[in-house]
Write a protein that holds these residues in place. Structure first.
Motif, PDB file in Angstrom:
ATOM      1  N   ALA A 433      -0.559  19.166   8.963  1.00 27.84           N
ATOM      2  CA  ALA A 433      -0.770  17.717   8.847  1.00 27.84           C
ATOM      3  C   ALA A 433      -2.144  17.340   9.380  1.00 27.84           C
ATOM      4  CB  ALA A 433       0.309  16.986   9.646  1.00 27.84           C
ATOM      5  N   SER A 434      -2.747  16.330   8.751  1.00 30.97           N
ATOM      6  CA  SER A 434      -4.006  15.809   9.274  1.00 30.97           C
ATOM      7  C   SER A 434      -3.775  14.403   9.800  1.00 30.97           C
ATOM      8  CB  SER A 434      -5.069  15.752   8.178  1.00 30.97           C
ATOM      9  OG  SER A 434      -6.206  15.060   8.683  1.00 30.97           O
ATOM     10  N   ASN A 435      -4.389  14.107  10.941  1.00 31.97           N
ATOM     11  CA  ASN A 435      -4.282  12.767  11.508  1.00 31.97           C
ATOM     12  C   ASN A 435      -5.431  11.871  11.023  1.00 31.97           C
ATOM     13  OD1 ASN A 435      -3.397  10.688  13.387  1.00 31.97           O
ATOM     14  ND2 ASN A 435      -5.183  11.247  14.599  1.00 31.97           N
ATOM     15  N   THR A 436      -6.067  12.250   9.936  1.00 33.32           N
ATOM     16  CA  THR A 436      -7.199  11.438   9.481  1.00 33.32           C
ATOM     17  C   THR A 436      -6.790   9.987   9.256  1.00 33.32           C
ATOM     18  OG1 THR A 436      -8.893  11.157   7.810  1.00 33.32           O
ATOM     19  CG2 THR A 436      -6.801  12.067   7.041  1.00 33.32           C
ATOM     20  N   SER A 437      -7.725   9.065   9.558  1.00 35.14           N
ATOM     21  CA  SER A 437      -7.388   7.661   9.355  1.00 35.14           C
ATOM     22  C   SER A 437      -7.988   7.116   8.058  1.00 35.14           C
ATOM     23  CB  SER A 437      -7.819   6.816  10.552  1.00 35.14           C
ATOM     24  OG  SER A 437      -8.956   7.328  11.163  1.00 35.14           O
ATOM     25  N   TYR A 438      -8.878   7.866   7.417  1.00 32.69           N
ATOM     26  CA  TYR A 438      -9.521   7.380   6.185  1.00 32.69           C
ATOM     27  C   TYR A 438      -9.631   8.440   5.091  1.00 32.69           C
ATOM     28  CZ  TYR A 438     -11.200   3.144   8.485  1.00 32.69           C
ATOM     29  OH  TYR A 438     -11.272   1.931   9.120  1.00 32.69           O
ATOM     30  N   LEU A 439      -9.763   9.721   5.502  1.00 32.85           N
ATOM     31  CA  LEU A 439     -10.234  10.736   4.549  1.00 32.85           C
ATOM     32  C   LEU A 439      -9.183  11.150   3.523  1.00 32.85           C
ATOM     33  CD1 LEU A 439     -12.266  12.887   7.106  1.00 32.85           C
ATOM     34  CD2 LEU A 439     -13.139  11.197   5.470  1.00 32.85           C
ATOM     35  N   ASP A 440      -9.677  11.809   2.468  1.00 26.42           N
ATOM     36  CA  ASP A 440      -8.858  12.163   1.326  1.00 26.42           C
ATOM     37  C   ASP A 440      -8.039  13.431   1.624  1.00 26.42           C
ATOM     38  OD1 ASP A 440      -7.890  13.084  -1.089  1.00 26.42           O
ATOM     39  OD2 ASP A 440      -9.652  12.427  -2.226  1.00 26.42           O
ATOM     40  N   ILE A 441      -6.736  13.246   1.765  1.00 31.33           N
ATOM     41  CA  ILE A 441      -5.843  14.367   2.087  1.00 31.33           C
ATOM     42  C   ILE A 441      -5.908  15.440   0.994  1.00 31.33           C
ATOM     43  CG2 ILE A 441      -3.379  15.006   2.321  1.00 31.33           C
ATOM     44  CD1 ILE A 441      -4.427  13.585   4.759  1.00 31.33           C
ATOM     45  N   ASP A 442      -6.086  15.002  -0.253  1.00 28.69           N
ATOM     46  CA  ASP A 442      -6.117  15.979  -1.352  1.00 28.69           C
ATOM     47  C   ASP A 442      -7.327  16.903  -1.237  1.00 28.69           C
ATOM     48  OD1 ASP A 442      -3.791  14.952  -2.325  1.00 28.69           O
ATOM     49  OD2 ASP A 442      -4.787  13.537  -3.666  1.00 28.69           O
ATOM     50  N   GLY A 452       0.499  22.532  -1.108  1.00 23.20           N
ATOM     51  CA  GLY A 452       1.822  21.902  -1.079  1.00 23.20           C
ATOM     52  C   GLY A 452       2.315  21.649   0.333  1.00 23.20           C
ATOM     53  N   ARG A 453       1.819  22.430   1.305  1.00 21.01           N
ATOM     54  CA  ARG A 453       2.333  22.253   2.661  1.00 21.01           C
ATOM     55  C   ARG A 453       1.451  21.320   3.503  1.00 21.01           C
ATOM     56  NH1 ARG A 453       1.071  27.271   6.519  1.00 21.01           N
ATOM     57  NH2 ARG A 453      -0.001  28.648   5.076  1.00 21.01           N
ATOM     58  N   VAL A 454       0.552  20.606   2.840  1.00 19.02           N
ATOM     59  CA  VAL A 454      -0.357  19.706   3.558  1.00 19.02           C
ATOM     60  C   VAL A 454       0.045  18.238   3.331  1.00 19.02           C
ATOM     61  CG1 VAL A 454      -2.761  18.937   3.760  1.00 19.02           C
ATOM     62  CG2 VAL A 454      -2.254  21.366   3.358  1.00 19.02           C
ATOM     63  N   LEU A 455       0.012  17.470   4.415  1.00 19.27           N
ATOM     64  CA  LEU A 455       0.225  16.020   4.297  1.00 19.27           C
ATOM     65  C   LEU A 455      -0.570  15.325   5.391  1.00 19.27           C
ATOM     66  CD1 LEU A 455       3.695  14.782   5.649  1.00 19.27           C
ATOM     67  CD2 LEU A 455       2.490  16.764   6.528  1.00 19.27           C
ATOM     68  N   GLY A 456      -0.593  14.012   5.363  1.00 19.85           N
ATOM     69  CA  GLY A 456      -1.238  13.261   6.433  1.00 19.85           C
ATOM     70  C   GLY A 456      -0.186  12.689   7.368  1.00 19.85           C
ATOM     71  N   LEU A 457      -0.460  12.757   8.660  1.00 19.29           N
ATOM     72  CA  LEU A 457       0.374  12.045   9.645  1.00 19.29           C
ATOM     73  C   LEU A 457      -0.600  11.198  10.450  1.00 19.29           C
ATOM     74  CD1 LEU A 457       2.945  14.719  10.958  1.00 19.29           C
ATOM     75  CD2 LEU A 457       3.382  12.790   9.431  1.00 19.29           C
ATOM     76  N   HIS A 458      -0.770   9.956  10.026  1.00 21.09           N
ATOM     77  CA  HIS A 458      -1.780   9.100  10.644  1.00 21.09           C
ATOM     78  C   HIS A 458      -1.151   8.307  11.790  1.00 21.09           C
ATOM     79  CE1 HIS A 458      -4.511   5.326  10.327  1.00 21.09           C
ATOM     80  NE2 HIS A 458      -4.883   6.114  11.296  1.00 21.09           N
ATOM     81  N   MET A 466       1.868   3.765  20.509  1.00 20.31           N
ATOM     82  CA  MET A 466       2.003   2.970  19.277  1.00 20.31           C
ATOM     83  C   MET A 466       3.084   3.554  18.364  1.00 20.31           C
ATOM     84  SD  MET A 466      -0.008   0.362  19.283  1.00 20.31           S
ATOM     85  CE  MET A 466      -0.435  -0.123  17.614  1.00 20.31           C
ATOM     86  N   PRO A 467       3.965   2.695  17.827  1.00 23.61           N
ATOM     87  CA  PRO A 467       5.114   3.212  17.075  1.00 23.61           C
ATOM     88  C   PRO A 467       4.798   3.698  15.652  1.00 23.61           C
ATOM     89  CG  PRO A 467       5.206   0.806  17.196  1.00 23.61           C
ATOM     90  CD  PRO A 467       4.023   1.241  18.021  1.00 23.61           C
ATOM     91  N   LEU A 468       3.720   3.182  15.033  1.00 27.85           N
ATOM     92  CA  LEU A 468       3.538   3.470  13.603  1.00 27.85           C
ATOM     93  C   LEU A 468       2.965   4.861  13.322  1.00 27.85           C
ATOM     94  CD1 LEU A 468       3.591   2.323  10.689  1.00 27.85           C
ATOM     95  CD2 LEU A 468       1.202   1.688  11.017  1.00 27.85           C
ATOM     96  N   VAL A 469       3.485   5.494  12.277  1.00 32.92           N
ATOM     97  CA  VAL A 469       2.845   6.688  11.707  1.00 32.92           C
ATOM     98  C   VAL A 469       2.818   6.504  10.185  1.00 32.92           C
ATOM     99  CG1 VAL A 469       2.960   9.182  11.369  1.00 32.92           C
ATOM    100  CG2 VAL A 469       3.677   8.222  13.544  1.00 32.92           C
ATOM    101  N   GLU A 470       1.623   6.512   9.592  1.00 34.00           N
ATOM    102  CA  GLU A 470       1.540   6.511   8.128  1.00 34.00           C
ATOM    103  C   GLU A 470       1.706   7.969   7.688  1.00 34.00           C
ATOM    104  OE1 GLU A 470      -1.292   2.872   6.599  1.00 34.00           O
ATOM    105  OE2 GLU A 470      -2.313   4.550   7.541  1.00 34.00           O
ATOM    106  N   VAL A 471       2.738   8.229   6.902  1.00 36.74           N
ATOM    107  CA  VAL A 471       2.990   9.586   6.408  1.00 36.74           C
ATOM    108  C   VAL A 471       2.356   9.658   5.028  1.00 36.74           C
ATOM    109  CG1 VAL A 471       4.785  11.248   5.773  1.00 36.74           C
ATOM    110  CG2 VAL A 471       5.135   9.711   7.731  1.00 36.74           C
ATOM    111  N   HIS A 503      -8.788   5.602   0.349  1.00 35.31           N
ATOM    112  CA  HIS A 503      -9.645   5.468   1.530  1.00 35.31           C
ATOM    113  C   HIS A 503      -8.990   4.506   2.530  1.00 35.31           C
ATOM    114  CE1 HIS A 503     -13.327   5.532   3.852  1.00 35.31           C
ATOM    115  NE2 HIS A 503     -13.301   4.213   3.888  1.00 35.31           N
ATOM    116  N   GLY A 504      -8.594   5.014   3.702  1.00 38.13           N
ATOM    117  CA  GLY A 504      -7.988   4.163   4.734  1.00 38.13           C
ATOM    118  C   GLY A 504      -6.497   3.939   4.562  1.00 38.13           C
TER     119      GLY A 504
END
Ligand code: CAA
Length: 742
Positions: A433-442, A452-458, A466-471, A503-504
């Motif tokens: 997982a990447s914690n990127t806040s803007y960059l292109d996960i692809d 296939g095993r890559v995703l973002g966990l922002h 802080m409670p939020l995580v953008e998956v 982006h973002g």
């Protein structure tokens, strides 16, 4: 009395005790169906002279989660209403003993408080959470709770809205006993002893109560809860004391309207009489129930639950994460590691240099020490958490990790290199997982052998709080990876929301639009203090400029320089060395007394306006609010149409949980429906013309929603009056993205 397995209330008579068991899945919400069944069961039992006590029970997971939230939109509850049921319990001819298991919340706890006694399982949770729905207890809770636990604890529980444990309830006087299983044999015996008043005085938890100084009386001799005055006598003799007790909580209240209403009801019930309090409580409850603020928070309750069921995510595909890894020991990496360890997951942090690791770990220690000092965590918890965090300079330390989260420098090439390295060191089935806040996960995933095993966990900063995580679901993210990332975020107590790649993502993409407008308003004539005040008056804790100063302006400046983007005012402040709070100056000046407006900033801004040829004018608070919020709504509409968010409610959850959008305003998309889409679209058109900024023109989805709103009832549904509206659905799916609104 015959029972069937689908009856919401079953009745069994056991040795003269009537056990009434509520069974109305999933949480025994006191809907009309359950209220009717309970009233009928109580009436039938009251007519049976052979019955000496009633044991009122629920299910293992829930005695009752309170009033049925879905009924609130329809107006006052149909008879029998909850106060009527509560009165039936309190005035019942034989003692009613509430046997609490799972949660007893809101109206559920109010029902229990009217009982002659309350016994609970050790893991029961008790609370009056109405405040987080923009409400106050509406069935006598504001009067009965202070009579049972005293005004101080009552104010804490009603204004704080949090749940307490059975142990705490016993200490506070809310419970009479904690029993291993209060709904079965043990509870029945307790009820019998209570009814007979012959409990053994040496065992005060069985059928008798101890009233201090060793006086022990049979419990059934005490008056009904509404008539008990011992714990409120001091507050009654001291008018104004409730308001004083509540002042600090009111100042911090997320919904000041509901908090003030609750304080008024508690005060009336304590300082005047129970009856007067009940009258004020009912009046305030109805007023709050009908309010826009409560409607917004009930929408969020539903939206949060909908966000837990993302489209095209099968929770059964999730893999258990027994061990985790984090790349990077900076503020985010350390915070993420703390969040994992707090949930009991062993985690290894890998860094390139020992110094960075040492600094990161020192920050983690400092955070834990502070939370022990503030009392939010025990010393032993802090030690256990720290023991779960390992460190290494070698990626080989991730060999047994089920999931690794990269939290390194926000640079695409840096991240691609890290993922390529990870790919060689982790197990083939590990999730990355990447914690990127803007960059292109692809693009990050493309550098690996198994995208296939890559995703973002922002995560949001501070990640341990802080409670939020953008998956972030990448184009190639597979079902197991998405489900695992989502489940992990839930396991560690976060609020995950699935989003797509752009982006973002959702939150920062909308924030960027707001930031552009805030900067633009400065150039046109506003000052930072004026802009910030409009947003704090709207309900935000902080405006964009105070927030920028707190976060540090240099980070955005560096990013803009890298992208060749300009923000004239912010750039000029940074060029002058004004990076925000950390340098004692930014949009504001800072000294020992905190933040103040700075004439030098006003001068600097006026100079920039002049040099760019932008005439300065007085800008109204209304324009500032519209210029900040309507473009966000517009961007939200684009996000929905592109399928980046599944539902408009998801966008609202993201903004409330990640950016402190005031919950009583429901989130930006909910707010759009409240303002009315035709007005939002018209004002955007006006601002597009006024500023010659074409990006402010209403997006297709918004424009069509506005047209529909004028002509039919469909418009509001596009943004989701119920919080579930999705642009994709409204447009008939992605393929029809340019077609007419369905
Ligand atoms: N009314 C209606 N539905 C409710 C409900 C309620 N009070 N509480 C929970 N539900 C529903 C949820 O919407 C959810 O439905 P879906 O499965 O369709 O999504 C389902 O029950 C399970 O809830 P959760 O997913 O939240 O399950 P959980 O195990 O995570 O949490 C809970 C359970 C602690 C009870 C949590 O749902 C909760 O906090 N509920 C709200 C409790 C509350 O605020 N009660 C006060 C109501 S107002 C009141 O009582 C006013 C009064 O004084 C008269």
């Amino acid at each position: 009395m015959s029972n069937s397995s689908t009856d919401p209330v079953s009745v069994e008579i056991i040795d003269g005790v009537a056990r009434l068991t509520m069974n109305h899945p999933p949480v025994n919400a006191l809907s009309l169906r359950l209220r009717k069944a309970l009233a009928d069961a109580l009436s039938a039992v009251a007519a049976d002279p052979g019955i000496t006590a009633v044991l009122l029970a629920g299910q293992p997971k829930a005695f009752s989660a309170g009033a049925d939230i879905s009924e609130f939109g329809a107006g006052a509850g149909s008879p029998p209403d909850l106060p009527t049921l509560v009165a039936m319990v309190e005035d019942f001819p034989v003692p009613v003993i509430a046997a609490l298991t799972g949660v007893a919340l809101g109206g559920g706890l109010e029902l229990a408080m009217a009982a002659a006694a309350r016994i609970a399982a050790p893991d029961a949770r008790l609370g009056l959470p109405e405040i987080s729905l923009g409400l106050l207890p509406g069935a006598g809770g504001t009067g009965r709770l202070p009579r049972l636990v005293g005004p101080e604890r009552a104010v804490e529980m009603i204004l704080g809205g949090q749940q307490i444990s059975a142990d705490q309830g016993l200490r506070d006087g809310l419970l009479d006993a904690v029993l291993a299983d209060p709904t079965s044999e043990e509870g029945l015996l307790w009820a019998t002893g209570f009814a007979q008043g012959d409990g053994d005085p040496s065992q005060p938890s069985v059928g008798v109560a101890s009233h201090g100084e060793g006086t022990i009386e049979p419990l059934h001799r005490r008056p009904p809860t509404r008539q008990r005055e011992d714990k409120i006598a001091a507050a009654r003799a001291n008018p104004g004391s409730i308001a004083t007790l509540a002042a600090a909580r009111l100042a911090k209240a997320k919904d000041p309207f509901a908090a003030r209403a609750a304080i008024d009801a508690i005060t009336a019930g304590v300082e005047l009489s129970f009856e007067e309090g009940a009258r004020v409580e009912r009046e305030k409850f109805e007023e709050r129930r009908a309010s826009a603020e409560s409607g917004a928070q009930r929408h969020l309750f539903a939206a949060e639950r909908a966000a837990r069921k993302p489209k095209n995510l099968d929770p059964r595909a999730a893999k258990h994460v027994a061990r985790a890894g984090v790349v990077g020991a900076g503020t985010m990496g350390g915070g993420i590691a703390m969040a994992l360890a707090a949930a009991g997951i062993p985690v290894t942090i890998v860094e390139a240099e020992q110094q960075a690791l040492d600094r990161g770990l020192a920050r983690v220690r400092e955070n834990l020490t502070r939370s022990v000092e503030h009392g939010s965590r025990s010393e032993s918890d802090a030690q256990n958490q720290l023991a779960l965090i390992g460190t290494s300079l070698d990626y080989a330390a991730f060999a047994d990790a089920d999931l690794v989260i990269e939290a390194a420098f926000e640079d695409l090439q840096v991240k691609r290199d890290i993922f390529a390295t990870l790919d060689r060191h982790v197990r083939p089935d590990a999730v990355l997982a990447s914690n990127t806040s803007y960059l292109d996960i692809d693009q990050i995933a493309a550098g690996t052998a198994h995208p296939g095993r890559v995703l973002g966990l922002h995560f949001f900063s501070p990640a341990n709080v802080m409670p939020l995580v953008e998956v972030v679901r990448g184009a190639k993210t597979d079902a197991q990876t998405l489900a695992t990332g989502f489940a992990l975020a839930r396991l560690i107590g976060k609020t995950p929301v699935v989003v797509g790649v752009c982006h973002g993502f959702v939150g920062n993409r909308m924030l960027e639009v707001r930031s552009q407008q805030a900067e633009r308003l400065l150039l046109e004539g506003a000052l930072p203090g004026q802009v910030d005040k409009v947003l704090t008056d709207f309900g935000f804790r902080m405006g964009p400029f105070a927030m920028g100063d707190m976060a540090g302006l240099d980070i955005g400046w560096r990013n803009r320089k890298a992208q060749g983007v300009k923000a004239p005012v912010s750039d000029a402040l940074c060029e002058a060395g004004r990076f925000g709070q950390k340098t004692g100056a930014g949009y504001y000046a800072y000294d020992g007394r905190g933040r103040r407006d700075d004439a030098a900033v006003a001068e600097l801004i006026a100079g920039i306006s002049a040099s760019l040829g932008v005439p300065r004018r007085d800008i109204s608070a209304e324009e500032i609010l519209e210029r900040l919020t309507f473009p966000m709504i517009n961007e939200g509409a684009r996000i929905l149409a592109e399928g980046i968010a599944d539902r408009s409610g998801d966008i609202d959850v993201i903004w409330v949980k990640g950016y402190n959008w005031p919950a009583y305003r429901g989130g930006p998309m909910w707010y759009a429906d409240q303002v009315g889409l035709p007005r939002v679209a018209a004002r955007l058109r006006h601002y597009a013309e006024q500023t010659e900024d074409e990006s402010l023109r209403p997006a297709g989805l918004l424009a069509r929603g506005a047209d529909d709103d004028g002509a039919s009832t469909a418009g509001g549904l596009i943004f989701g009056a119920a919080g579930q509206g999705s642009g994709q659905e409204a447009l008939g799916g992605p393929a029809a993205a340019n077609g007419p609104a369905a």
